[in-house]
Design a protein around this motif. Structure first.
Motif, short mmCIF file in Angstrom:
data_model
loop_
_atom_site.label_atom_id
_atom_site.label_comp_id
_atom_site.label_asym_id
_atom_site.label_seq_id
_atom_site.Cartn_x
_atom_site.Cartn_y
_atom_site.Cartn_z
N ALA A 185 3.25 -7.02 1.02
CA ALA A 185 1.70 -6.87 1.07
C ALA A 185 1.18 -5.67 1.98
N GLY A 186 2.03 -5.52 3.03
CA GLY A 186 1.84 -4.37 3.93
C GLY A 186 2.00 -2.96 3.28
N ALA A 187 2.97 -2.85 2.35
CA ALA A 187 3.21 -1.66 1.63
C ALA A 187 2.12 -1.24 0.64
N VAL A 188 1.46 -2.32 0.03
CA VAL A 188 0.38 -2.28 -0.76
C VAL A 188 -0.71 -1.62 -0.17
N ARG A 189 -0.93 -2.25 1.17
CA ARG A 189 -1.97 -1.67 1.79
C ARG A 189 -1.74 -0.10 2.42
N ASN A 190 -0.81 0.01 2.76
CA ASN A 190 -0.61 1.54 2.98
C ASN A 190 -0.68 2.44 1.94
N TYR A 191 -0.26 2.21 0.91
CA TYR A 191 -0.63 3.04 -0.49
C TYR A 191 -1.98 3.08 -0.65
N ILE A 192 -2.76 2.16 -0.22
CA ILE A 192 -4.41 2.24 -0.54
C ILE A 192 -5.00 3.12 0.89
N ASN A 193 -4.59 2.70 2.05
CA ASN A 193 -5.47 3.20 2.90
C ASN A 193 -4.81 4.51 3.50
N ARG A 194 -3.29 4.87 3.35
CA ARG A 194 -2.83 6.04 3.67
C ARG A 194 -2.82 7.04 2.65
N TYR A 195 -2.52 6.73 1.35
CA TYR A 195 -2.35 7.54 0.37
C TYR A 195 -3.46 7.68 -0.70
N ALA A 196 -4.28 6.48 -0.54
CA ALA A 196 -5.32 6.51 -1.77
C ALA A 196 -4.87 6.34 -2.87
N VAL A 197 -4.16 5.46 -3.05
CA VAL A 197 -3.25 5.19 -4.42
C VAL A 197 -3.23 3.86 -4.49
N ILE A 198 -3.72 3.43 -5.61
CA ILE A 198 -3.69 1.87 -6.10
C ILE A 198 -2.17 1.56 -6.81
N PRO A 199 -1.55 0.55 -6.42
CA PRO A 199 -0.19 0.25 -7.12
C PRO A 199 -0.44 -0.36 -8.23
N GLY A 200 -1.53 -1.02 -8.63
CA GLY A 200 -1.80 -1.94 -9.73
C GLY A 200 -3.15 -1.78 -10.04
N HIS A 201 -3.30 -2.65 -11.24
CA HIS A 201 -4.81 -2.95 -11.69
C HIS A 201 -5.23 -4.33 -11.57
N ARG A 202 -4.37 -5.06 -11.75
CA ARG A 202 -4.69 -6.81 -11.64
C ARG A 202 -3.68 -7.25 -10.66
N ALA A 203 -3.96 -7.90 -9.50
CA ALA A 203 -3.11 -8.11 -8.54
C ALA A 203 -3.23 -9.57 -8.35
N VAL A 204 -1.94 -10.27 -7.84
CA VAL A 204 -1.98 -11.54 -7.19
C VAL A 204 -1.52 -11.23 -5.86
#
Length: 400
Positions: free
Chosen positions: A40-59
Motif C-alpha cells: 500500500a505504501g508503494a502505491v502511495r509513493n507512485y501517486i504522490n511522488r511520481y504522479a503515476v497510477i499503478p492500476g484502474h480498479r483497486a482493492v
C-alpha cells in the motif's frame, strides 16, 4: 573513468543516531505474488511522488489504518477503489470515516482468500472471517480489480542496531521487535524505534539528536520542528498469522512469505511437520530470509506462522541473525586497494608456535590458520597423514 563505483569511509563517531525507518509487511494470501499486488505504501509513493497510477480498479487489503491513506490517495487520483477489505471486525478512526465518506465500501472482518488472474490480477476472492481464528464464516464473493494494495503493518529496521550487538525485544502492543539494550554509544529513533506517527517520530529524532550532541561535548537543544497535520490512526496491525482459506486443507492456493526465494506459508508448515522447530533450522530448510533482502519483508510473517504452528509466542521462537551489509555492496568497495597479505586477517591459535616448530603445512578455515599435516624430510602429504593416523590409532592424537 577507472574510479570506483563506491567508496568505503570508516568513521569513528562518539555518538550515533540511527533513523532507519520501517518496512511495510506484506499480507499472506493466495496469489499474493501476482503482478498487480503491491504494498500500500508503494502505491502511495507512485501517486504522490511520481504522479503515476499503478492500476484502474483497486482493492485495498489491510489489518491497520495506514492503508486507508492509500485508498484516499487512489480515490483523489481518479482511480476506482472497489473496496477496502479489513481483517479487523470494527475499525474506527478518522481515516476510516474519511474513506467511508468518500463513498468507498469497507468490508470489516473480511479477508482476501485469493487473487485470480494469469499474467496479472483480474479479480479478488473475498469472504467474511472469524477475526480471532481466521476461519472463513461467510460465502465467498468476487470483485474485479487490476490492483491490490496490501498492508500487514510495519517492522522497525533494527538491522544496524543488532549488528552493533544491541538487543531487541518483542513489543506486543505494536506487534514488532524494537530496540531494547544498546552495546554501543548509539540510539534508535522514529520508525526503527517503534514510533510510527510522523510528528512523534520527528520529536523523537530531534530529542535524540540534541542528547547525542550533548554527550559528545557540544551545546545543543532539540531542533525546531515543522507543524505536522495527520489524522489519528491505529497503526497496530490485527494479528492473524494463519492465512484464511475455504480450500480443502493441503490444497490452498500458494501464499508467498518470501517473494525472492518463493517460500510459501505451506513450506514453513511442512518444515515444522518435518521436525524443524528452531527458527534458524526453518530458515535453512525453507531458505526464507536467505535472499538478497535478508528477510526484510518476510521475517516477521515467517516467525508468526512458525509461532502459530508451534503454539509458542513469538519471543519464545526467537529471531534469525541480521547480517551485513544492509544493502548490496560492490566487491571493489570491500577489497579496497591492493594490500596483499593484509587483505584478509589471519587468526592464529594458542598452539601456533608449536605447529610452526614442527614444520606444519597450513590450510585456511575461515580466517583461522589450521595445521594441515606435518611432513618429515621429503614425505608427501599422503605419507605424512598416514603416519599421523597410525600414531593416533596406536597412541593418541590432539586436534587444535
Amino acid at each position: 573513468a577507472h574510479l570506483p563505483r563506491q567508496r568505503l569511509c570508516k568513521i569513528r563517531a562518539q555518538q550515533v543516531v540511527l533513523a532507519q525507518g520501517v518496512h511495510e509487511r506484506p499480507l499472506v494470501f493466495g496469489g499474493n505474488d501476482k503482478p498487480g499486488v503491491m504494498m500500500a505504501g508503494a502505491v502511495r509513493n507512485y501517486i504522490n511522488r511520481y504522479a503515476v497510477i499503478p492500476g484502474h480498479r483497486a482493492v485495498i487489503y489491510t489489518n491497520n489504518d495506514d492503508a486507508y491513506k492509500t485508498a484516499l490517495a487512489l480515490h483523489h487520483a481518479g482511480v476506482k477503489v472497489a473496496a477496502v477489505v479489513d481483517q479487523r471486525p470494527a475499525p474506527s478512526s478518522v481515516l476510516v470515516s474519511q474513506v467511508m465518506q468518500a463513498g468507498i465500501t469497507v468490508h470489516n472482518g473480511h479477508a482476501v482468500l485469493d487473487a485470480k488472474g494469469t499474467r496479472h490480477v483480474g479479480s479478488i476472492k473475498i469472504a467474511a472471517i472469524n477475526p480471532a481464528t481466521g476461519q472463513v464464516t461467510g460465502q465467498p464473493f468476487y470483485l474485479d480489480a487490476d490492483l491490490v494494495a496490501m498492508s500487514g503493518g510495519f517492522t522497525p529496521v533494527v538491522n544496524l542496531h543488532s549488528q552493533a550487538r544491541g538487543k531487541i525485544r518483542w513489543d506486543e502492543q505494536q506487534v514488532c521487535f524494537r530496540p531494547s539494550e544498546y552495546h554501543e554509544a548509539a540510539i534508535c529513533v522514529g520508525g526503527c524505534n517503534g514510533i510510527f506517527g510522523v510528528a512523534d517520530a520527528m520529536q523523537d529524532g530531534a530529542k535524540a539528536g540534541a542528547d547525542a550532541a550533548s554527550a559528545a561535548g557540544h551545546k545543543a537543544k532539540p531542533a525546531a520542528l515543522p507543524e505536522v497535520s495527520e489524522p489519528d490512526s491505529v497503526m497496530r496491525p490485527h494479528v492473524l498469522w494463519k492465512m484464511p482459506s475455504d480450500a480443502v486443507p493441503g490444497q490452498e492456493p500458494k501464499a508467498f512469505v518470501d517473494f525472492q526465494n518463493d517460500v510459501t506459508a505451506s513450506d514453513i508448515k511442512l518444515a515444522v511437520r518435518e521436525g524443524y522447530h528452531s527458527v534458524e533450522h526453518v530458515k535453512r530448510y525453507t531458505t526464507n530470509g536467505m535472499a538478497t533482502d535478508q528477510g526484510k519483508m518476510s521475517n516477521i510473517n515467517a516467525l508468526g506462522i512458525l509461532s502459530d504452528q508451534l503454539g509458542k509466542p513469538i519471543p519464545d521462537v526467537g529471531t534469525t541473525t541480521f547480517r551485513y551489509p544492509y544493502t548490496p555492496t560492490t566487491f571493489g568497495t570491500i577489497a579496497g586497494r591492493e594490500i596483499k597479505g593484509l587483505f584478509d586477517t589471519e587468526r592464529l591459535t594458542r598452539m601456533d608456535g608449536w605447529h610452526r616448530n614442527h614444520n606444519a603445512k597450513y590450510e585456511h578455515v575461515g580466517q583461522w590458520m589450521r595445521a594441515w599435516y606435518y611432513p618429515k624430510g621429503n614425505e608427501t602429504m599422503d605419507q605424512a597423514v598416514t603416519r599421523e593416523v597410525k600414531a593416533a590409532r596406536s597412541h593418541a592424537g590432539i586436534l587444535d
